[in-house]
Design an enzyme around this catalytic site. Structure first.
Site, PDB file in Angstrom:
ATOM      1  CE1 TYR A 246      72.612  88.785 115.658  1.00  0.00           C
ATOM      2  CE2 TYR A 246      71.688  86.961 116.878  1.00  0.00           C
ATOM      3  CZ  TYR A 246      72.292  88.193 116.859  1.00  0.00           C
ATOM      4  OH  TYR A 246      72.573  88.839 118.036  1.00  0.00           O
ATOM      5  CG  HIS A 294      77.523  86.173 115.428  1.00  0.00           C
ATOM      6  ND1 HIS A 294      76.235  86.520 115.123  1.00  0.00           N
ATOM      7  CD2 HIS A 294      77.916  86.996 116.438  1.00  0.00           C
ATOM      8  CE1 HIS A 294      75.868  87.522 115.911  1.00  0.00           C
ATOM      9  NE2 HIS A 294      76.858  87.818 116.725  1.00  0.00           N
TER      10      HIS A 294
END
Ligand code: C5P
Length: 319
Positions: A246, A294
């Site tokens: 994410y 990430h």
């Protein structure tokens, strides 16, 4: 007499025509001059209106960036959000919790204020070590809004990162005390984070993290803003095209700024030469941190691309 009348009539018509032409020319001139002035002064919103396919494929003008009392989260967006940090409770529980949020905080979050020229200029300040010795402090403080993230400190680092903080992006684990004039921008990753927010401003909820609860005592509840979980999904899918687990808090803040500000400047983004997200206020001990869940390099490349296409100004700092 008839001749005079005719001549007077013709003169009146001519005058009227001249008058109309004069008014319309003056109108056109003032409009273009006003437009010109507006663009010279700040170019507000100008950057987003230009229709680059690369940008338009990613930027969704109509997305709701911040939760409002009348917003309904779709089941699809909730399902995506649920997976991010293993939320077990359902969308009904989410709705009940957001209702509590809007009993306490503004039903419509206060967006950044424009400056005297009517332009909302925002500095998004990430926490990268590239800010060290950058001398960006004055430039950062010159923006109408200065948005900092998590523990991004100013004390002792003013020359490089500035003094002002109008917005502080956080989640419970990265929270710190705020003064009465700083906006708390909550990025909720679980329903528990929304419960934390209510608890941090009230005493009637049993808080596990009583330390954070105490720290929020000076903060202003009228300045609280909560990121919409659907916005997180949008950043992941539209901007990162599903890469990484994410998006990082910092990258979501950059995209949020594109939606709520007229002009965006980005500082303090970029890994060190080992690919780690080091901070400007500390020496990194664990050299194996990388960028976790990430996609750090993908996010960095998008910031570079946005800069290249004139959608924001990226200040790289020094490694
Ligand atoms: O480390 P922290 O998550 O508090 O930093 C805030 C944001 O700044 C990150 O989410 C990331 O987007 C960005 N950052 C970066 N390069 C670094 C450190 C942080 O791009 N070296």
């Amino acid at each position: 007499m008839a001749f005079l009348n005719k001549r007077t009539f013709r003169r009146k018509v001519l005058l009227l025509l001249l008058y109309i032409t004069g008014i319309s020319t003056a109108w056109n001139l003032s409009m273009s001059f006003g437009f010109y002035l507006q663009n010279i002064e700040c170019g507000c919103g100008k950057r987003l209106e230009q229709d680059h396919p690369w940008f338009m494929q990613r930027f969704q003008k109509n997305i709701t960036p911040l939760l409002t009392s009348n917003y309904t989260l779709s089941q699809e967006a909730f399902n995506w959000w649920k997976k991010v940090q293993g939320e077990k409770r359902d969308i009904m529980f989410f709705k009940q919790t957001t209702q509590k949020i809007f009993e306490l905080f503004p039903a419509f979050p206060p967006v950044p204020e424009p400056g005297l020229d009517g332009c909302r200029t925002c500095a998004v300040v990430g926490n990268s070590g590239t800010l060290k010795r950058s001398h960006y402090g004055k430039l950062i403080d010159h923006h109408t809004s200065v948005i900092r993230i998590n523990y991004g400190k100013t004390k002792g680092f003013e020359q490089d990162v500035g003094r002002r903080t109008t917005h502080r992006v956080m989640y419970p684990e990265s929270s710190s005390g705020l003064d009465n004039s700083t906006h708390l921008v909550l990025f909720p990753f679980r329903i528990k984070d929304l419960e934390w927010l209510v608890g941090a401003f009230t005493t009637d909820i049993d808080m596990k993290s009583s330390k954070s609860n105490k720290k929020m005592s000076a903060a202003n509840k009228n300045l609280v803003m909560v990121l919409n979980p659907a916005f997180m999904k949008y950043v992941h899918q539209s901007w990162l095209q599903g890469k990484g687990y994410y998006p990082s808090t910092g990258f979501m803040t950059v995209i949020l700024a594109l939606h709520i500000c007229d002009e965006v400047s980005v500082f303090g983004f970029g890994a060190d030469s080992d690919g780690n997200w080091s901070h400007y206020w500390e020496v990194l001990r664990n050299k194996n941190l990388k960028t976790g869940a990430h996609p750090g390099s993908v996010e960095y490349d998008i910031i570079l691309e946005l800069d290249k296409r004139g959608k924001l100004d990226f200040y790289r700092g020094f490694l």
